[in-house]
Design an enzyme around this catalytic site. Structure first.
Site, PDB file in Angstrom:
ATOM      1  N   HIS A  17    -138.285 -64.953  40.234  1.00 28.64           N
ATOM      2  CA  HIS A  17    -138.711 -65.437  41.554  1.00 28.64           C
ATOM      3  C   HIS A  17    -140.169 -65.046  41.818  1.00 28.64           C
ATOM      4  CE1 HIS A  17    -134.256 -64.899  42.889  1.00 28.64           C
ATOM      5  NE2 HIS A  17    -134.467 -66.197  42.822  1.00 28.64           N
ATOM      6  N   LYS A  41    -122.717 -68.785  49.330  1.00 27.90           N
ATOM      7  CA  LYS A  41    -122.571 -67.943  48.132  1.00 27.90           C
ATOM      8  C   LYS A  41    -122.082 -66.606  48.599  1.00 27.90           C
ATOM      9  CE  LYS A  41    -126.584 -69.353  45.344  1.00 27.90           C
ATOM     10  NZ  LYS A  41    -127.870 -68.912  44.810  1.00 27.90           N
ATOM     11  N   ARG A  90    -135.125 -73.770  35.932  1.00 24.25           N
ATOM     12  CA  ARG A  90    -134.768 -73.163  34.643  1.00 24.25           C
ATOM     13  C   ARG A  90    -134.070 -74.195  33.774  1.00 24.25           C
ATOM     14  NH1 ARG A  90    -131.587 -68.813  37.863  1.00 24.25           N
ATOM     15  NH2 ARG A  90    -131.546 -70.725  39.082  1.00 24.25           N
ATOM     16  N   SER A 128    -130.094 -64.388  39.792  1.00 22.50           N
ATOM     17  CA  SER A 128    -129.627 -63.242  40.588  1.00 22.50           C
ATOM     18  C   SER A 128    -128.160 -62.950  40.279  1.00 22.50           C
ATOM     19  CB  SER A 128    -129.799 -63.516  42.080  1.00 22.50           C
ATOM     20  OG  SER A 128    -131.154 -63.651  42.395  1.00 22.50           O
TER      21      SER A 128
END
Ligand code: ADP
Length: 159
Positions: A17, A41, A90, A128
């Site tokens: 990040h 989440k 990504r 993460s």
């Protein structure tokens, strides 16, 4: 003045990040890392903890700041008068999700431009959620996050 927001959950902020935020800060005059208060989440850190960790991570960089936000990212964009939204990509896994979100955001605010930066090769694999899993299992995460984030993760896991 060119302003971009870089929204996300940042649970917690990683070197991947930070790499994207620093690269965006080389393109825009001001970059606002927007920390979404209530993503769909399961979170490890509270909003306050996520904001604090992100603030500390970019403390030395003059044109990056950190702000929490609630609700739609496009509304937050308007609030900070940003012309662009930055996201990191990504490999192929992020693309479809980012594409759908970009189309929806364009519908909600046609003036907003999305700028996607490719994740740097050394952080392509870093998320993460994977980071939290490795930390939970006692793996070494020191190269993947700032020192204060590694400490916070160890503290959460009681390691
Ligand atoms: P979100 O819940 O919105 O996906 P994240 O905190 O997981 O929030 O990620 C925020 C943004 O940072 C997303 O655009 C994501 O694709 C990007 N990102 C996450 N990890 C990396 C990384 N290792 N390298 C580059 N970009 C990343």
């Amino acid at each position: 003045m060119t302003i971009a927001i870089y929204p996300g959950s940042f649970d917690p902020i990683t070197n991947g990040h930070i790499d994207v935020a620093i690269r965006a800060a080389g393109i825009f005059d001001r970059v606002v890392i927007g920390i979404y208060d209530n993503p769909d989440k399961q979170l490890m850190f509270t909003l306050e903890e996520r904001v604090e960790m992100a603030k500390k991570a970019v403390a030395g960089i003059g044109n990056i700041e950190v702000m929490p936000f609630t609700g739609l990212a496009v509304n937050f964009t308007k609030k900070v008068k940003a012309q662009a939204m930055v996201r990191g990509l990504r490999v192929s896994a992020d693309f479809e999700h980012e594409f759908d979100m970009a189309m929806m955001n364009k519908k909600l605010n046609p003036e907003l431009e999305l700028v996607c930066l490719m994740a740097s090769p050394e952080y392509q694999f870093l998320s993460s959620s994977l980071l939290k899993e490795v930390a939970r299992l006692g793996g070494n995460i020191d190269d993947l996050v700032p020192k204060h984030v590694a400490e916070a993760l160890r503290k959460k896991e009681g390691a």
